[in-house]
Write a protein that holds these residues in place. Structure first.
Motif, PDB file in Angstrom:
ATOM      1  N   GLY A   1       0.826  -1.211   0.000  1.00 37.02           N
ATOM      2  CA  GLY A   1       0.000   0.000   0.000  1.00 37.02           C
ATOM      3  C   GLY A   1       0.855   1.254   0.000  1.00 37.02           C
ATOM      4  O   GLY A   1       0.607   2.192  -0.768  1.00 37.02           O
ATOM      5  N   MET A   2       1.868   1.276   0.866  1.00 37.75           N
ATOM      6  CA  MET A   2       2.747   2.449   0.923  1.00 37.75           C
ATOM      7  C   MET A   2       3.501   2.627  -0.382  1.00 37.75           C
ATOM      8  O   MET A   2       3.636   3.728  -0.900  1.00 37.75           O
ATOM      9  CB  MET A   2       3.724   2.298   2.093  1.00 37.75           C
ATOM     10  N   ARG A   3       4.003   1.496  -0.920  1.00 39.40           N
ATOM     11  CA  ARG A   3       4.766   1.568  -2.171  1.00 39.40           C
ATOM     12  C   ARG A   3       3.885   2.084  -3.306  1.00 39.40           C
ATOM     13  O   ARG A   3       4.305   2.905  -4.124  1.00 39.40           O
ATOM     14  CB  ARG A   3       5.313   0.170  -2.486  1.00 39.40           C
ATOM     15  N   GLU A   4       2.613   1.616  -3.316  1.00 44.92           N
ATOM     16  CA  GLU A   4       1.710   2.039  -4.394  1.00 44.92           C
ATOM     17  C   GLU A   4       1.457   3.552  -4.337  1.00 44.92           C
ATOM     18  O   GLU A   4       1.486   4.239  -5.359  1.00 44.92           O
ATOM     19  CB  GLU A   4       0.386   1.274  -4.300  1.00 44.92           C
ATOM     20  N   LEU A   5       1.228   4.064  -3.120  1.00 44.69           N
ATOM     21  CA  LEU A   5       1.012   5.518  -3.002  1.00 44.69           C
ATOM     22  C   LEU A   5       2.266   6.274  -3.427  1.00 44.69           C
ATOM     23  O   LEU A   5       2.181   7.272  -4.169  1.00 44.69           O
ATOM     24  CB  LEU A   5       0.617   5.886  -1.563  1.00 44.69           C
TER      25      LEU A   5
ATOM     26  N   ARG B   1      -3.121  -1.646  -7.659  1.00 45.68           N
ATOM     27  CA  ARG B   1      -3.117  -3.066  -7.309  1.00 45.68           C
ATOM     28  C   ARG B   1      -3.476  -3.249  -5.830  1.00 45.68           C
ATOM     29  O   ARG B   1      -4.352  -4.036  -5.488  1.00 45.68           O
ATOM     30  CB  ARG B   1      -1.732  -3.678  -7.570  1.00 45.68           C
ATOM     31  N   ALA B   2      -2.839  -2.482  -4.955  1.00 46.68           N
ATOM     32  CA  ALA B   2      -3.096  -2.626  -3.515  1.00 46.68           C
ATOM     33  C   ALA B   2      -4.462  -2.041  -3.146  1.00 46.68           C
ATOM     34  O   ALA B   2      -5.110  -2.489  -2.204  1.00 46.68           O
ATOM     35  CB  ALA B   2      -1.995  -1.947  -2.711  1.00 46.68           C
ATOM     36  N   PHE B   3      -4.890  -1.013  -3.866  1.00 46.80           N
ATOM     37  CA  PHE B   3      -6.170  -0.355  -3.575  1.00 46.80           C
ATOM     38  C   PHE B   3      -7.122  -0.495  -4.759  1.00 46.80           C
ATOM     39  O   PHE B   3      -6.691  -0.759  -5.875  1.00 46.80           O
ATOM     40  CB  PHE B   3      -5.933   1.122  -3.242  1.00 46.80           C
ATOM     41  N   ALA B   4      -8.415  -0.270  -4.494  1.00 43.09           N
ATOM     42  CA  ALA B   4      -9.432  -0.443  -5.528  1.00 43.09           C
ATOM     43  C   ALA B   4      -9.366   0.630  -6.607  1.00 43.09           C
ATOM     44  O   ALA B   4      -9.888   0.461  -7.706  1.00 43.09           O
ATOM     45  CB  ALA B   4     -10.820  -0.439  -4.889  1.00 43.09           C
TER      46      ALA B   4
END
Lengths: 342, 342
Positions: free
Chosen positions: B165-169, B186-189
């Motif tokens: 999640g952190m990496r995606e943001l 990918r981690a979030f909708a």
């Protein structure tokens, strides 16, 4: 059909620029257009419906001959200049806070209290952005069951601080993205990117900020509910131009979630987006990224307030709307349009 | 002083890595340390107090000889592996949701119900991050006046979805900053940067998500308040690792804002940051940027709930706390520390 001489005061700001676009989109019967701004912007040209309009300096004389003036400047300037427009025979729709609670000035959300424009004395006020975005979906539920109490937490976009606010967030995001040091905040009290700032406006009463009191004070006037009680917490979030609100309502009479959803689906100005099983996330619930640059308030996550001891008297929902459009410019131009239809 | 053989299950995740650091910071009497993770990570070495610890594959036999096991893996793996640790004589402090509502498992926030660890049967559960962060400041107010109802809107950080999640943001912010197209979420909708996502967890009951029900279900167990009613709306915000919450409480007995502030200022685990006149914005109210990577829950914006018809029975506040630390790892290591002090 009658054509109107329309002026926009503050034509170069975020709201003024959007008002210009809304005049065109709403097919406003503009005969002559006057764009008024500070001396710094005077002389520049802006296109409207294929013609170049030269920006004039905002001075009292500039309102001569105007039928309708749309105000998109700060409170101080609104207080100084807009009475000059009224004096010269114009009807003013003002987006500042200056006149909103004046008992001689109607405060209007067309979906809620369009009839209030009838008693204007030259000035009509446009409500605060978070007020409009929260009340448009609250109104159809109020008509069903009588709202008496609201608990609201807002998630407000950078655009509420105008172009400087949006630019600051964009600069911070760009610096973060490049791994550079962030410039010192100017538009906001602290860094907004990767942060939340739980203060909008100065402290007003009992520790609430001016922004937090607007939903109650303006809501009472717009909905004709002098006893309405609103507990609001306003928070700035790193989002560009759509405000979001988490709203819990308490009602006088019974209401079911099904009735609430039906009323919202049928309400003018509202788009119900409430399907947690939808394949695409943007069809499941409103998100500010998807509600930007359009005119409806999107509402979703409609649920019973399971904390209310009276099980049939509470509804909770989430809504998002474009702060610059329905939160400001669109609503003002809608009011002006009603004036032309009187 | 007795030294303990301690294992961390899920040692390479965001919470597991933080647990390792918390063991050192809290001067935990570690005799031997075992770091357990997936086969993929096995063999890698991690430093702890100046020594290299080689990561082992998480298998039932790895728990042989362990006194205390800290669980930082998903529900499924926790359910499979942690009973194996208990069977081998370890006491387990588990951060997953798997055992939290099991009547045989204490659910503990040391500042609130430390005494509940006494009746454990080998397993103690660590509450959900948003539950811990909301309840630490609610507890001292409850002791004053008896809380009966909570209306909560959360502003939850990307770290709640772990390292991915952190990496995606961070990737999204970097792409935005460089003006590039954002990779698919990918981690979030949905895209989280410049957006808000009003869903955390799957739909559970009456349209509330699993995350939204945790504050009520876990709060009832932790505070020993089976009748507590909580209406919660959980929203993911583009912030890296501190959760924030806007909380409105209703009480059984009278409470003033002054009493609430005094109780919060004196409460363990709480830092009162509530001075709207402070020169520096970070001294005015809690902001997630400033509460990250430390262990206290910062509380501010303490006000009377002006919407409550009983004027002395409602309090509203805003709080922020590090999701990975007090929301997870710090709280788990505090529980483990209590076990060593029994």
């Amino acid at each position: 059909m009658k054509q109107y001489t329309v002026a926009i005061l503050g034509a170069t700001g975020a709201v003024g620029t959007q008002m210009l676009q809304c005049l065109d989109e709403q097919d406003f019967p503009v005969g002559k257009l006057k764009l008024l701004a500070s001396a710094r912007s005077a002389g520049k040209a802006v296109e409207f419906r294929g013609e170049q309009v030269v920006i004039e300096e905002a001075r009292p004389e500039a309102f001569e001959g105007c039928d309708i003036v749309l105000g998109a400047v700060e409170d101080d300037l609104a207080k100084t200049l807009l009475p000059e427009a009224v004096k010269r025979g114009a009807v003013v729709v003002d987006n500042s806070h200056a006149f909103r609670l004046d008992p001689d000035v109607p405060l209007v959300v067309p979906e809620i209290n369009a009839e209030d424009i009838k008693w204007h004395k030259g000035l009509i006020a446009n409500p605060n952005c978070a007020t409009i975005i929260g009340l448009v979906p609250t109104w159809p539920l109020h008509k069903l069951a009588g709202v008496k109490r609201m608990v609201v937490s807002t998630y407000q976009a950078a655009s509420g601080a105008g172009v400087p606010g949006m630019r600051e967030l964009e600069e911070q995001l760009a610096a973060l993205g490049r791994g550079e040091q962030l410039p010192d905040p100017r538009a906001f009290a602290a860094q907004l990117a990767n942060n939340l700032i739980p203060q909008i406006g100065g402290v007003k009463e009992e520790g609430f900020t001016s922004e937090e009191m607007k939903l109650q004070n303006e809501g009472r006037k717009i909905m004709h509910l002098p006893e309405l009680r609103v507990n609001c917490t306003c928070v700035r979030v790193p989002v560009l131009r759509s405000h979001s609100e988490s709203i819990t309502l308490e009602f006088e009479r019974d209401i079911t979630v099904e009735e609430a959803r039906e009323a919202l689906a049928a309400a003018p100005g509202v788009k119900l987006v409430d399907d947690m099983d939808a394949a695409d996330a943007s069809d499941r619930y409103p998100m500010p990224l998807f509600t930007s640059d359009q005119d409806l308030i999107w509402v979703g996550r409609v649920r019973r307030d399971i904390s209310n001891p009276e099980v049939t008297r509470g509804i909770t929902f989430w809504c998002c709307g474009d702060q610059i459009r329905k939160g400001a410019a669109t609503n003002a131009v809608q009011i002006a349009k009603l004036l032309t239809e009187e």
